[in-house]
Design a protein around this motif. Structure first.
Motif, PDB file in Angstrom:
ATOM      1  N   LEU A 190       3.536  -3.436  -5.933  1.00 32.70           N
ATOM      2  CA  LEU A 190       3.340  -2.702  -4.670  1.00 32.70           C
ATOM      3  C   LEU A 190       4.602  -1.929  -4.290  1.00 32.70           C
ATOM      4  O   LEU A 190       4.519  -0.771  -3.866  1.00 32.70           O
ATOM      5  N   THR A 191       5.761  -2.552  -4.428  1.00 30.49           N
ATOM      6  CA  THR A 191       7.022  -1.872  -4.090  1.00 30.49           C
ATOM      7  C   THR A 191       7.205  -0.619  -4.937  1.00 30.49           C
ATOM      8  O   THR A 191       7.565   0.443  -4.428  1.00 30.49           O
ATOM      9  N   HIS A 192       6.945  -0.741  -6.226  1.00 35.75           N
ATOM     10  CA  HIS A 192       7.077   0.414  -7.122  1.00 35.75           C
ATOM     11  C   HIS A 192       6.134   1.549  -6.694  1.00 35.75           C
ATOM     12  O   HIS A 192       6.547   2.713  -6.651  1.00 35.75           O
ATOM     13  N   ALA A 193       4.909   1.202  -6.367  1.00 41.02           N
ATOM     14  CA  ALA A 193       3.939   2.229  -5.963  1.00 41.02           C
ATOM     15  C   ALA A 193       4.313   2.861  -4.624  1.00 41.02           C
ATOM     16  O   ALA A 193       4.114   4.064  -4.423  1.00 41.02           O
ATOM     17  N   ARG A 217      -3.849  -3.904 -14.560  1.00 37.40           N
ATOM     18  CA  ARG A 217      -3.419  -2.988 -15.629  1.00 37.40           C
ATOM     19  C   ARG A 217      -4.440  -1.879 -15.865  1.00 37.40           C
ATOM     20  O   ARG A 217      -4.069  -0.713 -16.031  1.00 37.40           O
ATOM     21  N   ALA A 218      -5.714  -2.228 -15.865  1.00 35.68           N
ATOM     22  CA  ALA A 218      -6.753  -1.212 -16.075  1.00 35.68           C
ATOM     23  C   ALA A 218      -6.758  -0.205 -14.924  1.00 35.68           C
ATOM     24  O   ALA A 218      -6.874   1.004 -15.152  1.00 35.68           O
ATOM     25  N   ALA A 219      -6.628  -0.697 -13.703  1.00 36.21           N
ATOM     26  CA  ALA A 219      -6.633   0.203 -12.541  1.00 36.21           C
ATOM     27  C   ALA A 219      -5.390   1.096 -12.545  1.00 36.21           C
ATOM     28  O   ALA A 219      -5.472   2.291 -12.255  1.00 36.21           O
ATOM     29  N   LEU A 220      -4.234   0.522 -12.876  1.00 35.30           N
ATOM     30  CA  LEU A 220      -3.001   1.311 -12.890  1.00 35.30           C
ATOM     31  C   LEU A 220      -2.993   2.345 -14.010  1.00 35.30           C
ATOM     32  O   LEU A 220      -2.408   3.419 -13.854  1.00 35.30           O
ATOM     33  N   ALA A 221      -3.644   2.046 -15.114  1.00 32.30           N
ATOM     34  CA  ALA A 221      -3.698   2.997 -16.229  1.00 32.30           C
ATOM     35  C   ALA A 221      -4.402   4.294 -15.833  1.00 32.30           C
ATOM     36  O   ALA A 221      -4.079   5.363 -16.345  1.00 32.30           O
ATOM     37  N   ALA A 222      -5.329   4.189 -14.903  1.00 42.39           N
ATOM     38  CA  ALA A 222      -6.069   5.375 -14.461  1.00 42.39           C
ATOM     39  C   ALA A 222      -5.399   6.080 -13.281  1.00 42.39           C
ATOM     40  O   ALA A 222      -5.778   7.200 -12.934  1.00 42.39           O
ATOM     41  N   ALA A 223      -4.402   5.460 -12.669  1.00 34.97           N
ATOM     42  CA  ALA A 223      -3.756   6.018 -11.472  1.00 34.97           C
ATOM     43  C   ALA A 223      -2.714   7.051 -11.870  1.00 34.97           C
ATOM     44  O   ALA A 223      -1.864   6.789 -12.725  1.00 34.97           O
ATOM     45  N   THR A 274      -0.986   9.077  -9.322  1.00 30.87           N
ATOM     46  CA  THR A 274      -0.053   9.353  -8.231  1.00 30.87           C
ATOM     47  C   THR A 274       0.423   8.032  -7.634  1.00 30.87           C
ATOM     48  O   THR A 274      -0.226   6.993  -7.834  1.00 30.87           O
ATOM     49  N   PRO A 275       1.526   8.047  -6.893  1.00 34.31           N
ATOM     50  CA  PRO A 275       1.967   6.809  -6.244  1.00 34.31           C
ATOM     51  C   PRO A 275       0.886   6.221  -5.317  1.00 34.31           C
ATOM     52  O   PRO A 275       0.661   5.010  -5.317  1.00 34.31           O
ATOM     53  N   TYR A 276       0.202   7.082  -4.567  1.00 37.69           N
ATOM     54  CA  TYR A 276      -0.862   6.591  -3.692  1.00 37.69           C
ATOM     55  C   TYR A 276      -1.987   5.961  -4.509  1.00 37.69           C
ATOM     56  O   TYR A 276      -2.506   4.896  -4.157  1.00 37.69           O
ATOM     57  N   ALA A 277      -2.346   6.585  -5.606  1.00 35.76           N
ATOM     58  CA  ALA A 277      -3.398   6.037  -6.467  1.00 35.76           C
ATOM     59  C   ALA A 277      -2.962   4.696  -7.053  1.00 35.76           C
ATOM     60  O   ALA A 277      -3.782   3.783  -7.209  1.00 35.76           O
ATOM     61  N   ARG A 278      -1.653   4.553  -7.349  1.00 36.12           N
ATOM     62  CA  ARG A 278      -1.151   3.268  -7.862  1.00 36.12           C
ATOM     63  C   ARG A 278      -1.289   2.181  -6.800  1.00 36.12           C
ATOM     64  O   ARG A 278      -1.759   1.081  -7.093  1.00 36.12           O
ATOM     65  N   ALA A 279      -0.877   2.470  -5.584  1.00 35.88           N
ATOM     66  CA  ALA A 279      -0.982   1.472  -4.509  1.00 35.88           C
ATOM     67  C   ALA A 279      -2.446   1.113  -4.251  1.00 35.88           C
ATOM     68  O   ALA A 279      -2.796  -0.070  -4.105  1.00 35.88           O
ATOM     69  N   SER A 280      -3.292   2.124  -4.216  1.00 34.36           N
ATOM     70  CA  SER A 280      -4.733   1.885  -4.012  1.00 34.36           C
ATOM     71  C   SER A 280      -5.320   1.070  -5.157  1.00 34.36           C
ATOM     72  O   SER A 280      -6.163   0.190  -4.935  1.00 34.36           O
ATOM     73  N   ALA A 281      -4.875   1.346  -6.369  1.00 37.68           N
ATOM     74  CA  ALA A 281      -5.390   0.634  -7.543  1.00 37.68           C
ATOM     75  C   ALA A 281      -5.071  -0.854  -7.472  1.00 37.68           C
ATOM     76  O   ALA A 281      -5.905  -1.697  -7.815  1.00 37.68           O
ATOM     77  N   ILE A 282      -3.882  -1.195  -7.017  1.00 38.37           N
ATOM     78  CA  ILE A 282      -3.496  -2.605  -6.887  1.00 38.37           C
ATOM     79  C   ILE A 282      -4.383  -3.289  -5.855  1.00 38.37           C
ATOM     80  O   ILE A 282      -4.868  -4.413  -6.076  1.00 38.37           O
ATOM     81  N   ILE A 283      -4.628  -2.611  -4.753  1.00 44.04           N
ATOM     82  CA  ILE A 283      -5.502  -3.173  -3.712  1.00 44.04           C
ATOM     83  C   ILE A 283      -6.923  -3.316  -4.246  1.00 44.04           C
ATOM     84  O   ILE A 283      -7.560  -4.366  -4.085  1.00 44.04           O
ATOM     85  N   GLU A 284      -7.422  -2.291  -4.898  1.00 43.37           N
ATOM     86  CA  GLU A 284      -8.794  -2.356  -5.423  1.00 43.37           C
ATOM     87  C   GLU A 284      -8.942  -3.458  -6.454  1.00 43.37           C
ATOM     88  O   GLU A 284      -9.948  -4.167  -6.483  1.00 43.37           O
ATOM     89  N   ALA A 285      -7.940  -3.640  -7.305  1.00 47.63           N
ATOM     90  CA  ALA A 285      -7.993  -4.711  -8.301  1.00 47.63           C
ATOM     91  C   ALA A 285      -8.006  -6.082  -7.626  1.00 47.63           C
ATOM     92  O   ALA A 285      -8.668  -7.012  -8.099  1.00 47.63           O
ATOM     93  N   SER A 286      -7.299  -6.198  -6.517  1.00 45.54           N
ATOM     94  CA  SER A 286      -7.251  -7.472  -5.798  1.00 45.54           C
ATOM     95  C   SER A 286      -8.623  -7.899  -5.289  1.00 45.54           C
ATOM     96  O   SER A 286      -8.877  -9.093  -5.118  1.00 45.54           O
ATOM     97  N   PHE A 287      -9.485  -6.934  -5.056  1.00 39.05           N
ATOM     98  CA  PHE A 287     -10.809  -7.239  -4.508  1.00 39.05           C
ATOM     99  C   PHE A 287     -11.934  -6.887  -5.482  1.00 39.05           C
ATOM    100  O   PHE A 287     -13.088  -6.760  -5.079  1.00 39.05           O
ATOM    101  N   ALA A 288     -11.581  -6.761  -6.761  1.00 42.15           N
ATOM    102  CA  ALA A 288     -12.597  -6.520  -7.795  1.00 42.15           C
ATOM    103  C   ALA A 288     -13.528  -7.730  -7.869  1.00 42.15           C
ATOM    104  O   ALA A 288     -13.125  -8.857  -7.558  1.00 42.15           O
TER     105      ALA A 288
END
Length: 191
Positions: free
Chosen positions: A135-138, A73-79, A81-95
């Motif tokens: 991920l699908t939404h992003a 949620r924190a990563a997506l709040a800052a995203a 663009t769609p690419y930033a949303r997808a990247s945010a989900i990946i980055e959160a997964s490896f936080a």
């Protein structure tokens, strides 16, 4: 202001001790006594609060999933663009809060337990559904087949966790960069 009772404090201590014990052992073959000892309380008290090891483990996984959800949620709040949303989900997964060796061991225990325990299976399916949905939404504006690409990225994330569990030393940045490279290849973006 209401006074915080001992029950939430002790439950939290048992959840943290469960994650630490599973991390130290690398699997769920730990006893309630070991968990209770790490938490600084008696085995009887641990049983009083949770009933047994399976319930303590489920509480620990719910805690881990809440932490992961907060990261996403924190990563997506800052995203923006769609690419930033997808990247945010990946980055959160490896936080760091999600890719700690103890947390990785707990995830592997969740996957293993889901094969035989209905409540554990339900928890795993809920996580998988949320990850796939996010991920699908992003990916919808970025990919010709966002559903399949989301499944591929989710499988890659799970595989990177498995690799980290087996090697006991996989770097979070390396894992995150592998998933981001896969995302970039899927959508035809070249860094």
């Amino acid at each position: 202001m209401p006074k915080l009772g001992m029950e939430p404090i002790r439950r939290s201590a048992l959840v943290q001790a469960t994650i630490a014990e599973i991390g130290a052992a690398g699997h769920l073959d730990v006893t309630v006594g070991q968990i209770a000892k790490r938490a600084g309380m008696s085995t009887a008290l641990a049983h009083h609060y949770f009933g047994g090891k399976d319930q303590i483990f489920l509480a620990a996984m719910r805690h881990i999933l809440r932490e992961f959800g907060a990261e996403v949620r924190a990563a997506l709040a800052a995203a923006r663009t769609p690419y930033a949303r997808a990247s945010a989900i990946i980055e959160a997964s490896f936080a760091p809060s999600c890719f700690d060796p103890s947390i990785i061991s707990a995830w592997m225990t969740l996957y293993s337990g889901a094969q035989t325990q209905p409540e554990t299976k339900r928890l795993l399916k809920l996580y998988q559904w949320r990850l796939h949905s996010n991920l699908t939404h992003a990916l919808r504006p970025l990919s010709a087949d966002p559903t399949t690409d989301a499944q591929t990225l989710a499988a890659l994330i799970d595989g990177l966790y498995l690799r980290a569990a087996l090697s006991r030393g996989c770097d979070a940045t390396e894992a995150k960069n592998s998933a981001l490279r896969a995302l970039n290849m899927m959508i035809g973006r070249h860094p």
